[in-house]
Design an enzyme around this catalytic site. Structure first.
Site: not given
Ligand code: GRF
Length: 207
Positions: A15, A92-94, A111
């Site tokens: 999103s 979702m990765r370091l 974040h």
């Molecule tokens: C968001 O809430 C952002 O803050 C976090 O991961 C989420 C990603 O959401 N880092 P989307 O995939 O952009 O909908």
């Protein structure tokens, strides 16, 4: 002068990616999203990129022996396209120093908490479990730590009576989708200066 080139890294729903694409389309981003980097080839964000005609670099971490290995490939893709700014949007990765060092001061993340509270995964449920009355969103530079880089912008989101993860996430996402394209436009307009941990945002130039 060529256009300002942006790479977005994402792993999921996308999103925030979509909000950036929409801002590019209406001219308010001030730059071009040249590449999506995604570690989950089946993620909905990939379809969003295809629809928008944006190149994708898709990979499966299990096909590589180390994080450094795939990051070297990503670095080559970024180099080919002359990327000015990396925007992490639910990646979702370091990251390792292979990407963090060369893009120091040119890589940002969003974040879903008011950092330094609630770092790491599940920031929204951490805030609910703690019982805070106010949480929010932070956009920050990426350094070698977990959600530790200099803060660029924050917005507060109130936690309401009866909120659960779904209702609070929805309000947080709405604010994220407004804030992230705006922050990226500050970069494309050259308004951001980093001085130690302090980030200054210059006023917009009046036309
Ligand atoms: C968001 O809430 C952002 O803050 C976090 O991961 C989420 C990603 O959401 N880092 P989307 O995939 O952009 O909908």
């Amino acid at each position: 002068m060529g256009s300002y080139r942006i790479a977005v890294f994402a792993s999921g729903r996308g999103s925030n990616f979509q909000a950036l694409v929409d801002a590019m389309a209406n001219g308010s981003l001030g730059g071009e999203i040249s590449l999506l980097v995604c570690d989950k080839p089946q993620a909905p964000v990939v379809e969003r990129a295809r629809k928008a005609g944006i190149d994708c670099f898709l990979f499966q971490p299990k096909d590589y022996t180390s994080r450094e290995d795939y990051e070297r490939e990503i670095a080559a893709e970024l180099g080919k396209r002359g990327i000015d700014l990396i925007v992490l949007a639910g990646y979702m990765r370091l990251l390792t120093s292979v990407l963090v060092e060369p893009y120091s001061g040119r890589m940002i993340n969003i974040h879903p908490s008011l950092l330094p509270s609630f770092t790491g995964k599940d920031a929204i449920s951490q805030a609910l479990a703690y019982g805070v009355k106010m949480t929010g969103i932070t956009v920050h530079f990426v350094d070698g730590g977990m959600d530790t880089g200099p803060v660029i912008a924050q917005r507060a989101v109130e936690i309401l009576e009866g909120d659960d993860e779904a209702s609070l996430s929805e309000r947080i996402h709405t604010v994220e989708q407004q804030l992230y394209p705006e922050v990226v436009s500050w970069f494309t307009e050259g308004r951001i200066t980093l001085n130690g941990r302090n980030v200054a945002i210059a006023a917009p130039v009046k036309r």
